[in-house]
Write a protein that holds these residues in place. Structure first.
Motif, PDB file in Angstrom:
ATOM      1  N   GLU A 192      23.966  22.048  -8.097  1.00  0.00           N
ATOM      2  CA  GLU A 192      24.501  20.693  -8.080  1.00  0.00           C
ATOM      3  C   GLU A 192      25.725  20.582  -7.171  1.00  0.00           C
ATOM      4  OE1 GLU A 192      23.360  19.743 -12.719  1.00  0.00           O
ATOM      5  OE2 GLU A 192      25.438  19.977 -12.150  1.00  0.00           O
ATOM      6  N   ASP A 193      26.379  21.687  -6.891  1.00  0.00           N
ATOM      7  CA  ASP A 193      27.656  21.681  -6.206  1.00  0.00           C
ATOM      8  C   ASP A 193      27.606  21.026  -4.833  1.00  0.00           C
ATOM      9  OD1 ASP A 193      30.437  22.400  -6.134  1.00  0.00           O
ATOM     10  OD2 ASP A 193      29.898  23.921  -4.660  1.00  0.00           O
ATOM     11  N   GLY A 194      26.558  21.267  -4.053  1.00  0.00           N
ATOM     12  CA  GLY A 194      26.486  20.712  -2.713  1.00  0.00           C
ATOM     13  C   GLY A 194      25.826  19.361  -2.637  1.00  0.00           C
ATOM     14  N   ALA A 195      25.432  18.793  -3.747  1.00  0.00           N
ATOM     15  CA  ALA A 195      24.603  17.592  -3.734  1.00  0.00           C
ATOM     16  C   ALA A 195      25.419  16.313  -3.614  1.00  0.00           C
ATOM     17  CB  ALA A 195      23.743  17.551  -4.983  1.00  0.00           C
ATOM     18  N   VAL A 196      25.084  15.525  -2.594  1.00  0.00           N
ATOM     19  CA  VAL A 196      25.530  14.131  -2.529  1.00  0.00           C
ATOM     20  C   VAL A 196      24.320  13.319  -2.952  1.00  0.00           C
ATOM     21  CG1 VAL A 196      26.329  12.260  -1.050  1.00  0.00           C
ATOM     22  CG2 VAL A 196      27.180  14.574  -0.686  1.00  0.00           C
ATOM     23  N   VAL A 197      24.490  12.502  -3.954  1.00  0.00           N
ATOM     24  CA  VAL A 197      23.360  11.771  -4.522  1.00  0.00           C
ATOM     25  C   VAL A 197      23.623  10.272  -4.523  1.00  0.00           C
ATOM     26  CG1 VAL A 197      22.615  13.696  -5.977  1.00  0.00           C
ATOM     27  CG2 VAL A 197      24.241  12.030  -6.877  1.00  0.00           C
ATOM     28  N   ILE A 198      22.544   9.513  -4.588  1.00  0.00           N
ATOM     29  CA  ILE A 198      22.612   8.061  -4.746  1.00  0.00           C
ATOM     30  C   ILE A 198      22.727   7.773  -6.236  1.00  0.00           C
ATOM     31  CG2 ILE A 198      21.316   5.917  -4.477  1.00  0.00           C
ATOM     32  CD1 ILE A 198      21.171   6.665  -1.741  1.00  0.00           C
ATOM     33  N   VAL A 199      23.675   6.962  -6.616  1.00  0.00           N
ATOM     34  CA  VAL A 199      23.818   6.531  -8.012  1.00  0.00           C
ATOM     35  C   VAL A 199      22.889   5.329  -8.179  1.00  0.00           C
ATOM     36  CG1 VAL A 199      25.408   5.770  -9.805  1.00  0.00           C
ATOM     37  CG2 VAL A 199      26.203   7.339  -8.006  1.00  0.00           C
ATOM     38  N   LYS A 200      21.723   5.568  -8.753  1.00  0.00           N
ATOM     39  CA  LYS A 200      20.670   4.554  -8.769  1.00  0.00           C
ATOM     40  C   LYS A 200      21.031   3.310  -9.570  1.00  0.00           C
ATOM     41  CE  LYS A 200      16.987   7.556  -7.507  1.00  0.00           C
ATOM     42  NZ  LYS A 200      15.961   8.437  -7.852  1.00  0.00           N
ATOM     43  N   ASP A 201      21.757   3.467 -10.665  1.00  0.00           N
ATOM     44  CA  ASP A 201      22.083   2.281 -11.456  1.00  0.00           C
ATOM     45  C   ASP A 201      23.215   1.449 -10.837  1.00  0.00           C
ATOM     46  OD1 ASP A 201      23.989   4.189 -12.080  1.00  0.00           O
ATOM     47  OD2 ASP A 201      24.044   3.718 -14.215  1.00  0.00           O
ATOM     48  N   GLU A 202      23.764   1.901  -9.717  1.00  0.00           N
ATOM     49  CA  GLU A 202      24.770   1.137  -8.975  1.00  0.00           C
ATOM     50  C   GLU A 202      24.285   0.834  -7.557  1.00  0.00           C
ATOM     51  OE1 GLU A 202      28.372   3.434  -9.061  1.00  0.00           O
ATOM     52  OE2 GLU A 202      28.640   3.168 -11.218  1.00  0.00           O
ATOM     53  N   SER A 203      22.968   0.848  -7.352  1.00  0.00           N
ATOM     54  CA  SER A 203      22.383   0.639  -6.019  1.00  0.00           C
ATOM     55  C   SER A 203      21.205  -0.320  -6.133  1.00  0.00           C
ATOM     56  CB  SER A 203      21.919   1.975  -5.447  1.00  0.00           C
ATOM     57  OG  SER A 203      22.979   2.900  -5.392  1.00  0.00           O
TER      58      SER A 203
ATOM     59  N   SER B 138      30.139  18.044  -4.890  1.00  0.00           N
ATOM     60  CA  SER B 138      30.738  19.284  -4.414  1.00  0.00           C
ATOM     61  C   SER B 138      32.257  19.136  -4.326  1.00  0.00           C
ATOM     62  CB  SER B 138      30.174  19.666  -3.039  1.00  0.00           C
ATOM     63  OG  SER B 138      30.787  18.914  -2.025  1.00  0.00           O
ATOM     64  N   SER B 139      32.917  20.242  -4.138  1.00  0.00           N
ATOM     65  CA  SER B 139      34.376  20.218  -4.043  1.00  0.00           C
ATOM     66  C   SER B 139      34.859  19.991  -2.612  1.00  0.00           C
ATOM     67  CB  SER B 139      34.951  21.520  -4.591  1.00  0.00           C
ATOM     68  OG  SER B 139      34.411  22.613  -3.872  1.00  0.00           O
ATOM     69  N   SER B 140      33.936  19.923  -1.653  1.00  0.00           N
ATOM     70  CA  SER B 140      34.343  19.719  -0.264  1.00  0.00           C
ATOM     71  C   SER B 140      33.752  18.419   0.286  1.00  0.00           C
ATOM     72  CB  SER B 140      33.891  20.899   0.597  1.00  0.00           C
ATOM     73  OG  SER B 140      32.486  21.027   0.552  1.00  0.00           O
ATOM     74  N   SER B 141      34.384  17.898   1.326  1.00  0.00           N
ATOM     75  CA  SER B 141      33.904  16.682   1.980  1.00  0.00           C
ATOM     76  C   SER B 141      32.546  16.935   2.620  1.00  0.00           C
ATOM     77  CB  SER B 141      34.881  16.234   3.063  1.00  0.00           C
ATOM     78  OG  SER B 141      36.082  15.821   2.491  1.00  0.00           O
ATOM     79  N   LYS B 142      31.714  15.907   2.609  1.00  0.00           N
ATOM     80  CA  LYS B 142      30.378  16.006   3.202  1.00  0.00           C
ATOM     81  C   LYS B 142      30.138  14.783   4.079  1.00  0.00           C
ATOM     82  CE  LYS B 142      29.143  19.585   0.676  1.00  0.00           C
ATOM     83  NZ  LYS B 142      28.907  20.875   1.242  1.00  0.00           N
TER      84      LYS B 142
ATOM     85  N   ALA C 135      34.509  12.318   0.421  1.00  0.00           N
ATOM     86  CA  ALA C 135      35.404  13.390  -0.014  1.00  0.00           C
ATOM     87  C   ALA C 135      34.791  14.158  -1.184  1.00  0.00           C
ATOM     88  CB  ALA C 135      36.757  12.803  -0.418  1.00  0.00           C
ATOM     89  N   GLY C 136      35.241  15.391  -1.348  1.00  0.00           N
ATOM     90  CA  GLY C 136      34.754  16.223  -2.445  1.00  0.00           C
ATOM     91  C   GLY C 136      35.083  15.627  -3.804  1.00  0.00           C
ATOM     92  N   ASN C 137      34.155  15.788  -4.740  1.00  0.00           N
ATOM     93  CA  ASN C 137      34.312  15.307  -6.113  1.00  0.00           C
ATOM     94  C   ASN C 137      34.715  13.837  -6.175  1.00  0.00           C
ATOM     95  OD1 ASN C 137      33.685  17.840  -7.320  1.00  0.00           O
ATOM     96  ND2 ASN C 137      35.737  18.530  -6.781  1.00  0.00           N
ATOM     97  N   SER C 138      34.092  13.021  -5.345  1.00  0.00           N
ATOM     98  CA  SER C 138      34.423  11.591  -5.350  1.00  0.00           C
ATOM     99  C   SER C 138      33.153  10.771  -5.163  1.00  0.00           C
ATOM    100  CB  SER C 138      35.431  11.274  -4.242  1.00  0.00           C
ATOM    101  OG  SER C 138      34.823  11.414  -2.980  1.00  0.00           O
TER     102      SER C 138
ATOM    103  N   VAL D 159      19.121  11.500   1.053  1.00  0.00           N
ATOM    104  CA  VAL D 159      20.466  11.809   1.528  1.00  0.00           C
ATOM    105  C   VAL D 159      20.358  13.070   2.387  1.00  0.00           C
ATOM    106  CG1 VAL D 159      22.826  12.388   0.870  1.00  0.00           C
ATOM    107  CG2 VAL D 159      21.490  10.811  -0.548  1.00  0.00           C
ATOM    108  N   ILE D 160      20.772  12.963   3.650  1.00  0.00           N
ATOM    109  CA  ILE D 160      20.672  14.085   4.587  1.00  0.00           C
ATOM    110  C   ILE D 160      22.087  14.541   4.940  1.00  0.00           C
ATOM    111  CG2 ILE D 160      19.846  14.806   6.862  1.00  0.00           C
ATOM    112  CD1 ILE D 160      17.856  12.359   6.596  1.00  0.00           C
ATOM    113  N   GLU D 161      22.418  15.761   4.554  1.00  0.00           N
ATOM    114  CA  GLU D 161      23.752  16.308   4.832  1.00  0.00           C
ATOM    115  C   GLU D 161      23.840  16.743   6.292  1.00  0.00           C
ATOM    116  OE1 GLU D 161      26.440  20.025   3.421  1.00  0.00           O
ATOM    117  OE2 GLU D 161      25.288  18.987   1.871  1.00  0.00           O
ATOM    118  N   ILE D 162      24.890  16.300   6.985  1.00  0.00           N
ATOM    119  CA  ILE D 162      25.108  16.665   8.379  1.00  0.00           C
ATOM    120  C   ILE D 162      26.016  17.859   8.488  1.00  0.00           C
ATOM    121  CG2 ILE D 162      26.024  15.888  10.600  1.00  0.00           C
ATOM    122  CD1 ILE D 162      25.295  13.039   9.716  1.00  0.00           C
ATOM    123  N   LYS D 163      27.132  17.829   7.793  1.00  0.00           N
ATOM    124  CA  LYS D 163      28.109  18.932   7.841  1.00  0.00           C
ATOM    125  C   LYS D 163      28.391  19.439   6.455  1.00  0.00           C
ATOM    126  CE  LYS D 163      30.479  17.246  11.921  1.00  0.00           C
ATOM    127  NZ  LYS D 163      31.693  16.776  12.497  1.00  0.00           N
TER     128      LYS D 163
END
Length: 142
Positions: free
Chosen positions: A30-41, A65-69, A106-109, A138-142
């Motif tokens: 789960e740490d690296g995952a940026v996800v869509i919040v479906k109930d807010e989309s 994740s703890s780092s920016s993506k 940003a991480g954790n945001s 969601v496609i991670e670039i960096k």
């Protein structure tokens, strides 16, 4: 009696290690995952202009994740292609406010209620198959 106690202690230790091991991998998955919040989309509207289809959505993103993506979004519009609205079924999203095709989170945001637009070539039938949010990858670039 001593053998039973040692066996029981060994089983408890093995079980504890297994639980810790599984929890470690679940957290890392789960740490690296940026996800869509479906109930807010949601899909807000669409229009056909100059032989182009513009599909507008509002999405919220959460970075676990703890780092920016930096991420891009790609929408699957297979039903709209089958029904004759679009000529292609995979479209890249553009972030309207930033006028770009990627966003840094940003991480954790999270980013709440950001407006995005998908643009595709019009196929002749000006109707959406439904008003549901399309599947968005969601496609991670960096």
């Amino acid at each position: 009696m001593k053998t039973i106690n040692l066996t029981l202690i060994a089983l408890i230790i093995i079980l504890a290690f297994c639980l810790l091991y599984m929890n470690y991998f679940r957290k890392n998955a789960e740490d690296g995952a940026v996800v869509i919040v479906k109930d807010e989309s949601f899909l807000s509207e669409f229009e056909v202009t100059n032989n182009e289809v513009h599909i507008y959505c509002v999405v919220s993103l959460k970075n676990n994740s703890s780092s920016s993506k930096e991420v891009k979004l790609a929408g699957n519009f297979e039903k709209e292609a089958e029904n004759g609205l679009l000529k292609e079924d995979n479209l890249e999203a553009y972030f309207i406010e930033d006028n770009t095709n990627s966003v840094v989170i940003a991480g954790n945001s999270d980013i709440k209620y950001i407006e995005i637009e998908f643009v595709g070539e019009y196929a002749g039938n000006a109707a959406l198959s439904n008003r549901m949010l399309p599947y968005i990858e969601v496609i991670e670039i960096k």
